[in-house]
Design an enzyme around this catalytic site. Structure first.
Site, PDB file in Angstrom:
ATOM      1  N   ASP A   1       0.595  -0.924  -0.106  1.00 36.35           N
ATOM      2  CA  ASP A   1      -0.086   0.209   0.126  1.00 36.35           C
ATOM      3  C   ASP A   1       1.066   1.212   0.132  1.00 36.35           C
ATOM      4  OD1 ASP A   1      -2.401  -1.638   0.177  1.00 36.35           O
ATOM      5  OD2 ASP A   1      -2.525  -1.552   2.211  1.00 36.35           O
TER       6      ASP A   1
ATOM      7  N   ASP B   1      -3.045  17.075  20.762  1.00 32.70           N
ATOM      8  CA  ASP B   1      -1.876  16.738  19.409  1.00 32.70           C
ATOM      9  C   ASP B   1      -1.834  16.440  18.433  1.00 32.70           C
ATOM     10  OD1 ASP B   1      -0.128  15.765  22.187  1.00 32.70           O
ATOM     11  OD2 ASP B   1      -0.690  13.472  21.040  1.00 32.70           O
TER      12      ASP B   1
ATOM     13  N   THR C   1      -9.214   3.422   6.910  1.00 31.32           N
ATOM     14  CA  THR C   1      -8.000   1.711   7.377  1.00 31.32           C
ATOM     15  C   THR C   1      -7.095   1.794   8.465  1.00 31.32           C
ATOM     16  OG1 THR C   1      -7.640   1.305   5.546  1.00 31.32           O
ATOM     17  CG2 THR C   1      -9.538   0.341   6.058  1.00 31.32           C
TER      18      THR C   1
ATOM     19  N   TYR D   1      -4.148   5.712   9.861  1.00 30.30           N
ATOM     20  CA  TYR D   1      -3.937   5.914  10.542  1.00 30.30           C
ATOM     21  C   TYR D   1      -5.274   6.654  11.732  1.00 30.30           C
ATOM     22  CZ  TYR D   1      -1.788   9.848  13.705  1.00 30.30           C
ATOM     23  OH  TYR D   1      -1.074  10.542  14.433  1.00 30.30           O
TER      24      TYR D   1
END
EC number: 2.7.1.23
Length: 266
Positions: free
Chosen positions: A51, A152, A163, A165
């Site tokens: 990927d 953050d 799908t 991070y």
């Protein structure tokens, strides 16, 4: 057949991989495909390496609308963007030759930084603090102030990027047939003084998301676009919309997006 017989291979040159790919090149030539040296000459762009390589191939070749992309993983690997691996490359050629292929269309988001620098993303754009201090952003949906985020960072993901991070931050996995994008928090600060939604939310294709950075010394964040990081000084705002462009990929029959999600995670 003449409409789509020029193939460009996108991969990192390594001795063992070069040797194995030579077999694939010969197989392609035997089936009347032309292997070209530049992606602009190709009707089909094939990434080799999973990927990450697929995302890099799409970005490097400019998110082309006039060709098909497809991905090949290494043997015994799976990929959410890649239907093929080095052991079944001949199946891909057979699919293309006999016109049995199905075309998948993956949504893309547009990202405009400071109203000047424009980018496309197939997976996600993320904005994160680079110092040991929370980053503060005013979040606007269309022209409405929605919340002031402290934490953050934030991730804005496409359905296929959901799908990645996004999932690691407890975001939802979204069907890529839905034209939308998702916003997820990275370690938000929630207490009696500061409050955010505290969960991911999904925006329709006609929405505009604007993230305005509060200039409090954290105006040099890391901007992640797919699998590349961009360090841009004096970030003031990001505007995200769903693009009219899509990435067209070759799809094997009986191998839907949800088949690959199941195979990868369950």
């Amino acid at each position: 057949m003449s409409q789509r017989n020029n193939i460009y291979f996108f991969y990192t040159h390594k001795d063992h991989l070069d040797e194995k790919l030579q077999q694939l090149f010969e197989l392609a030539r035997e089936n009347n495909f032309n292997i070209v040296d530049h992606p602009d000459q190709a009707n089909i762009i094939v990434s080799v390496g999973g990927d990450g390589a697929f995302l890099q191939a799409v970005r490097t070749t400019g998110f082309r609308q006039d060709c098909l992309y497809t991905g090949i993983t290494h043997s015994n690997e799976s990929g959410l963007y890649c239907d093929f691996n080095l052991d079944n490359f001949d199946e891909m050629l057979d699919t293309i030759i006999h016109e049995e292929l199905e075309v998948r269309r993956f949504p893309v988001i547009n990202v405009l930084i400071n109203g000047e620098s424009a980018f496309h993303c197939l997976n996600e754009v993320s904005i994160r603090s680079t110092i040991i201090k929370t980053i503060v952003m005013d979040v606007y949906i269309d022209d409405m102030h929605f919340e002031t985020f402290r934490g953050d960072g934030l991730i804005v993901a496409t359905p296929t990027g959901s799908t990645g991070y996004n999932k690691s931050t407890q975001g939802a996995i979204v069907d890529p047939k839905l034209p939308c994008f998702q916003v997820s928090e990275i370690a938000s600060l929630n207490n009696n003084r500061y409050r955010t939604l505290g969960s991911s939310f999904i925006l329709n294709k006609d929405r505009t998301l604007t993230l305005q950075i509060v200039q409090d010394g954290n105006d040099y964040p890391i901007i992640g676009m797919d699998n590349e990081a961009y360090s841009i000084r004096n970030i003031k705002d990001l505007t995200v919309t769903l693009s009219d462009n899509v990435i067209k990929t070759v799809k094997l029959k009986n191998n839907s997006y949800w088949d690959r999600v199941k195979r990868t995670f369950l």
